[in-house]
Write an enzyme that holds these catalytic residues in place. Structure first.
Site, PDB file in Angstrom:
ATOM      1  N   HIS A 211       0.636  -1.151  -0.201  1.00  0.00           N
ATOM      2  CA  HIS A 211      -0.040  -0.044   0.003  1.00  0.00           C
ATOM      3  C   HIS A 211       0.797   1.339   0.093  1.00  0.00           C
ATOM      4  O   HIS A 211       0.121   2.356  -0.246  1.00  0.00           O
ATOM      5  CB  HIS A 211      -0.939   0.044   1.224  1.00  0.00           C
ATOM      6  CG  HIS A 211      -0.108   0.467   2.544  1.00  0.00           C
ATOM      7  ND1 HIS A 211       0.445  -0.517   3.282  1.00  0.00           N
ATOM      8  CD2 HIS A 211      -0.130   1.559   3.033  1.00  0.00           C
ATOM      9  CE1 HIS A 211       1.032   0.177   4.280  1.00  0.00           C
ATOM     10  NE2 HIS A 211       0.758   1.445   4.085  1.00  0.00           N
TER      11      HIS A 211
HETATM   12  C1  UD1 Z   1      -1.560   5.860   5.837  1.00  0.00           C
HETATM   13  C2  UD1 Z   1      -0.245   6.167   6.505  1.00  0.00           C
HETATM   14  C3  UD1 Z   1       0.655   4.972   6.440  1.00  0.00           C
HETATM   15  C4  UD1 Z   1      -0.150   3.688   7.017  1.00  0.00           C
HETATM   16  C5  UD1 Z   1      -1.312   3.494   6.020  1.00  0.00           C
HETATM   17  C6  UD1 Z   1      -2.269   2.250   6.472  1.00  0.00           C
HETATM   18  C7  UD1 Z   1       0.374   8.502   6.271  1.00  0.00           C
HETATM   19  C8  UD1 Z   1       1.393   9.521   5.651  1.00  0.00           C
HETATM   20  N1  UD1 Z   1       0.487   7.344   5.823  1.00  0.00           N
HETATM   21  O1  UD1 Z   1      -1.342   5.726   4.285  1.00  0.00           O
HETATM   22  O2  UD1 Z   1       1.716   5.237   7.422  1.00  0.00           O
HETATM   23  O3  UD1 Z   1       0.611   2.514   6.718  1.00  0.00           O
HETATM   24  O4  UD1 Z   1      -2.119   4.704   6.125  1.00  0.00           O
HETATM   25  O5  UD1 Z   1      -3.035   2.141   5.610  1.00  0.00           O
HETATM   26  O6  UD1 Z   1      -0.586   8.838   7.151  1.00  0.00           O
HETATM   27  N2  UD1 Z   1      -8.371   5.387   0.807  1.00  0.00           N
HETATM   28  C9  UD1 Z   1      -9.700   5.085   0.437  1.00  0.00           C
HETATM   29  N3  UD1 Z   1     -10.410   4.790   1.605  1.00  0.00           N
HETATM   30  C10 UD1 Z   1      -9.743   4.800   2.818  1.00  0.00           C
HETATM   31  C11 UD1 Z   1      -8.761   5.425   2.982  1.00  0.00           C
HETATM   32  C12 UD1 Z   1      -7.663   5.534   1.869  1.00  0.00           C
HETATM   33  O7  UD1 Z   1     -10.076   4.863  -0.550  1.00  0.00           O
HETATM   34  O8  UD1 Z   1     -10.740   4.455   3.834  1.00  0.00           O
HETATM   35  C13 UD1 Z   1      -7.463   5.685  -0.651  1.00  0.00           C
HETATM   36  C14 UD1 Z   1      -7.808   7.063  -0.996  1.00  0.00           C
HETATM   37  O9  UD1 Z   1      -7.373   6.938  -2.368  1.00  0.00           O
HETATM   38  C15 UD1 Z   1      -6.363   7.828  -0.513  1.00  0.00           C
HETATM   39  C16 UD1 Z   1      -5.348   6.617  -0.486  1.00  0.00           C
HETATM   40  O10 UD1 Z   1      -6.104   5.331  -0.235  1.00  0.00           O
HETATM   41  O11 UD1 Z   1      -5.880   8.844  -1.368  1.00  0.00           O
HETATM   42  C17 UD1 Z   1      -4.164   6.961   0.444  1.00  0.00           C
HETATM   43  O12 UD1 Z   1      -4.845   6.909   1.669  1.00  0.00           O
HETATM   44  P1  UD1 Z   1      -4.046   7.822   2.871  1.00  0.00           P
HETATM   45  O13 UD1 Z   1      -4.833   7.696   4.287  1.00  0.00           O
HETATM   46  O14 UD1 Z   1      -3.631   9.196   2.506  1.00  0.00           O
HETATM   47  O15 UD1 Z   1      -2.659   6.959   2.884  1.00  0.00           O
HETATM   48  P2  UD1 Z   1      -2.451   5.467   3.234  1.00  0.00           P
HETATM   49  O16 UD1 Z   1      -1.520   5.070   2.150  1.00  0.00           O
HETATM   50  O17 UD1 Z   1      -3.519   4.601   3.627  1.00  0.00           O
END
Ligand code: UD1
Length: 373
Positions: A211
């Site tokens: 991820h």
């Molecule tokens: C975040 C954390 C990371 C952790 C991870 C666990 C930061 C910088 N990173 O990364 O340390 O390991 O969470 O998952 O805070 N999205 C959805 N639904 C959700 C959440 C996310 O569709 O409920 C998608 C969206 O397209 C979003 C992308 O995932 O833009 C990334 O989500 P984000 O929370 O920004 O970062 P993670 O990669 O999940």
């Protein structure tokens, strides 16, 4: 005096770490301690299977505040969280804010509190990858240097903080709250039905998760990783619970869709915590770029191939349980895999404490407040 604590969480790994801490606070309340708390959910993760399911499964009370910040660039996400957290803290005036882990929700909490001169306790302090290109590394460093109480989960974490000049009287290595959580929940999982429905057998599949933005948003890296998973799946089926970001990128790029049609790669929705604990225990080994899963593999004596160029858990690498396997052309990744399989592992020991980290952490925060520091 009633002690007031505010805990901030927002992303999947935060919820897991929050659970033993909040459960200890509730236990103390039941024992008559003058203690109140509030939980702020930033909304960084919002899908049911990235958020609600963790609260339900781990018995975490519903958040008092739901900020619904959602996805965005790092500054937009962090800034929106700070604006809302500040309002709440100005109203609540807690004695301490508890920030957990290294996500954008963690740093937003620490910044908002520190600017209001509310002391911050950082759970999972001191971890370093020594690479400021990793967003979590920036969050770790800033949060640690804003915190009044620091709780590194490991000796290495403690030493990192001392080297950075943080006062030793404020640093306490009581172990890892993720270990506490794993001990509480490990025996609750029965995934035999899931395995049967996917035609998988115990100890005969590889558990894979990917991820990190560095692996998914860089399409060359993602291609290397998908080639590697496809190669592994020629010999062993792969169970692949997929993060929403990874799923989105695969769906948007036709060249990756091959993975969706491979019968030996079982792509499923993100797993709940307890299901994941079961899936680790039944796997033959784990390949992941998740910091948490690297350690959970160790808790259950499974080797881990870390699909990244660094790890915040050097003790796992030193004891042979973890092997780095950054995205690279197939031959390099296959070499990392064979190195991992051949490696001798040390005994699983108490690298992450005794399973009572949350209890000791809450005790320390309360005693600090009572002593007026
Ligand atoms: C975040 C954390 C990371 C952790 C991870 C666990 C930061 C910088 N990173 O990364 O340390 O390991 O969470 O998952 O805070 N999205 C959805 N639904 C959700 C959440 C996310 O569709 O409920 C998608 C969206 O397209 C979003 C992308 O995932 O833009 C990334 O989500 P984000 O929370 O920004 O970062 P993670 O990669 O999940």
């Amino acid at each position: 005096m009633t002690i007031k604590l505010t805990l901030v969480a927002g992303a999947r790994p935060n919820f897991i770490k929050l659970s033993p801490v909040i459960n200890n606070i509730i236990k103390r309340q039941k024992n008559g301690e003058q203690l109140s708390y509030s939980i702020i959910h930033t909304g960084q993760h919002y899908d049911k299977n990235m958020s609600n399911v963790f609260f339900e499964e781990m018995g975490i009370p519903l958040p008092n505040y739901q900020l619904s910040v959602g996805s965005g660039t790092h500054s937009v996400q962090t800034g929106l969280m700070m604006i809302e957290i500040e309002k709440i803290l100005m109203n609540e005036k807690p004695h301490y804010v508890i920030a957990i882990g290294d996500t954008n929700s963690t740093i937003a909490a620490a910044l908002a509190a520190a600017k209001l001169k509310i002391p911050v306790a950082h759970i999972e302090a001191g971890l370093r990858s020594f690479d400021k290109h990793i967003p979590e590394e920036i969050n770790r460093i800033v949060c640690d240097h804003l915190s009044s109480l620091l709780f590194p989960p490991t000796i290495v974490g403690y030493e990192n903080l001392v080297k950075e000049g943080i006062t030793e009287e404020n640093i306490f290595n009581f172990g890892d709250v993720m270990y506490d959580a794993a001990l509480v929940h490990k025996s609750k999982s029965n995934i035999s039905e899931l395995l049967q429905s996917l035609n998988l057998k115990s100890n005969q599949y590889i558990l894979a998760t990917i991820h990190r933005a560095e692996n998914t948003d860089n399409l060359e890296n993602l291609e290397y990783i998908i080639d590697f998973i496809t190669e592994i799946a020629k010999k062993n089926p792969v169970l692949f619970p997929i993060h929403p970001r990874t799923k989105k990128i695969i769906n948007e790029n036709g060249r990756f869709k091959v993975i969706l049609n491979n019968e030996a790669i079982k792509i499923i929705e993100p797993m709940s915590y307890i299901t994941l604990l079961g899936a680790i225990q039944e796997s033959s080994f784990v390949m992941t770029d998740s910091g948490g899963l690297q350690k959970e593999s160790y808790f259950f004596s499974k080797k881990c191939l870390n699909i990244f160029h660094s790890t915040p858990w050097p003790e796992l690498e030193n004891s042979g349980w973890l092997t780095l396997c950054p995205p690279n052309p197939l031959s390099n990744m296959k070499k990392n895999l064979s190195d991992m399989l051949e490696k001798k592992t040390g005994e699983v020991s108490n690298l992450y404490g005794e399973g009572n980290a949350a209890e000791l952490i809450v005790e320390k925060i309360i005693s600090r407040i009572k002593n007026g520091i």
